[in-house]
Enzyme design. Sequence first.
Site, PDB file in Angstrom:
ATOM      1  CD1 TRP A 358       0.906   3.108  -1.751  1.00  0.00           C
ATOM      2  CD2 TRP A 358       2.820   2.870  -2.861  1.00  0.00           C
ATOM      3  NE1 TRP A 358       1.175   1.762  -1.824  1.00  0.00           N
ATOM      4  CE2 TRP A 358       2.362   1.589  -2.495  1.00  0.00           C
ATOM      5  CE3 TRP A 358       4.021   2.961  -3.560  1.00  0.00           C
ATOM      6  CZ2 TRP A 358       3.041   0.415  -2.805  1.00  0.00           C
ATOM      7  CZ3 TRP A 358       4.709   1.786  -3.866  1.00  0.00           C
ATOM      8  CH2 TRP A 358       4.212   0.536  -3.493  1.00  0.00           C
ATOM      9  CD  GLU A 487      -1.173  -2.797   1.250  1.00  0.00           C
ATOM     10  OE1 GLU A 487      -1.119  -1.582   1.038  1.00  0.00           O
ATOM     11  OE2 GLU A 487      -2.067  -3.534   0.784  1.00  0.00           O
ATOM     12  CE  LYS A 592      -2.188  -6.709  -1.445  1.00  0.00           C
ATOM     13  NZ  LYS A 592      -2.866  -5.599  -0.753  1.00  0.00           N
TER      14      LYS A 592
END
Length: 752
Positions: A358, A487, A592
């Site tokens: 993405w 994530e 993250k």
Amino acid sequence: MKRTFEVTPWNIVTHKLDPENKRLQESMTSLGNEYMGMRGFFEEDYSGDSLKGIYLGGVWFPDKTRVGWWKNGYPKYFGKVINAINFIKLNVLIDGEPIDLAKDKVSDFELNLDMKQSKLTRSFTVTKNGHAIAMNFERFISVANKELVGIRVTATNKSNEAVKVTFKSAMDADVQNEDANYDERFWDVLKTEQNATNGSIVAITKENPFGTPRFTVGIKMTNEADLAQEKVNQPNDKEVVNQFSGELAPNQSTKIVKRITVVTSRDYDTQDKLEAAMNDLSAKATAVSYDDLFAAHAKIWAERWEKSDVEIDGDTESQQGIRFNLFQLFSTYYGEDSRLNIGPKGFTGEKYGGATYWDTEAFAVPVYLGITNPTVTRSLLMYRYQQLDGAYVNAKEQGLKGALFPMVTFNGIECHNEWEITFEEIHRNGDIAFAIYNYTRYTGDKSYVLNEGSKVLTEISRFWADRVHFSERNQKYMIHGVTGPDEYENNVDNNWYTNYLAKWTLTYTLEILDEVSPEVAKKLAVTDDEKKHWQDIVDRFYLPEDKDLGIFVQHDGFLDKDIKPVSAIPADQLPINQHWSWDKILRSPYIKQGDVLQGIWDFIDDFTPEQKKANFDFYEPLTVHESSLSAAIHSILASDLHYEDKAVEMYERTARLDLDNYNNDTVDGLHITSMTGGWLAIVQGFAGMRVRNDQLHFAPFLPKKWNSYQFRIQFRGRSVQVKVDQDGTHLTLLSGDPLTVDLAGKPVELKD
């Protein structure tokens, strides 16, 4: 900070042969032309640690997914790029002994990637048996002839007596991937041919049990050398060799020129056609001098830089960083083939499988819109449209309607082997919809969104409408069991970014459906009941928020964590992904990459200054920036909030992420999609570029240690130069019709 390469404006150069950082040097000196690319490994055999990687655009293999916890809907294979035949192999022997820089005594070493012309050179003096030989290697991957690689090697005798020099130019199909199981090979050789000064190999990817196409490649080398050609037997059925040998008198030089032509079955549907094309293209390349072939290549790079170069005065580190970013982006993708996309590692390594993520829609699209022709970005949009059939399969595997575009893919079918990424990180569906909007808003061209794009939007909206559920207790639509851009949080409920994008996509699709032609509307077959249901979802979508803190909550339960800033983590435990267990990371509050802030960046004009400030001040101190995509977003938002020092700090991190090996992982390959970050941080951040109501807006500031910066931006058929210096901002219309630009709230008329 210890650096592997020197800081220069246009070159990635080192004068140190550094075996401990050999793989890092290889990553940093990678070359590519979208059709193919390679790491900067040596032409000659090197007995030390090295990752010899050559990769071909769109050529991949479906490796069997091996997990002990198989679930329905799990991807059947892990798609990965495969290491191609080593066609740059060229050994040099001095008095019969091969040069090996892992063992030999070497002086005057230089490794130099010329970003202006896209050429890699290497020079050194090697001493063997008391004889000193100066060597010079140069290599380019042509952007003028996409199937062509050129290599020229020169040897000069620096000793006081004659010395025998031998060139062994070869191609070797005995290669494997870094992650191959049990020394597994992926190529079956179909045919080899070895002649006096040329040779060829035709090979096919090995059979697979999943029915995906096998790829055939044909590679031909031709060699021109000053030395005498020597007849040699073919070493084996996977390698072809041409050999040239002779004596060099003191101070005498000799050279060999190697041209390699690479064709694949992506362009030729039979082996006969492929071989005919290989031979024809090779003959055409051989008929042109090496210098002329290189000149044609360099000319196109000059044209690219003319459109895209960002010039920074007063900070050579930043200057080198932004050029390295743009160079590697263009080496990976320039919109020449809508069947291709941008892998996070490009042609520089095998991590992430070399597939499409993405990242393209979220980060690459806005950059290519600004520095290339709109056709380049449109190719990226067509890539997704052409893979709709695969997106239907992905949704159906989960028992859902519509289209779920893959997290990782080569052909539209999901091929990633981590469940929490593959089928929880579904925000990518919204990112793909946002890219269509971004293209339309920036270019003013509605021809895509009212045709192919409306189909993509409709099928994504059908997915969202089926993926949400209605909470009777809260009278709200929700999405549970997802992973957001962060994530370090898996299987969460109501990730704000995912929910926001889903709501926005439904809204935007309804708007577009009101504009499409009757013919398109008939094909889309969206019923009035569907539209009514979509609008109800939009009206009652749950978006987690904490009004006391004035923030959007990353997901349900996030504020129940033990909230402590990153500054509380001992320095020797950073990066946490290399020191902490996954369990500890998941329980921590540490982020993250931008998650809520990703959404605020996407829709930056839709939030108040107070909302942007509250969310940035809360989330940035919790962000470890261990995703290469993180720093750019934070730089842009910091600029928007006038946190200029933070904006510059984050720019330096994104622009020099690989140059300075921030996350200690560049040995695996470069972070190609994050190389959009330097341009975004300067143009959207420092220069404050926005598109509002079909008009360009700028609100620039000049970083304290810079004297000036300037860039060119392509906008609706115009080329505009923006220069920011101590005297202010200077806008120049270089080409195109007159244009009114908003500069810090004031209209400026630009005329050619």
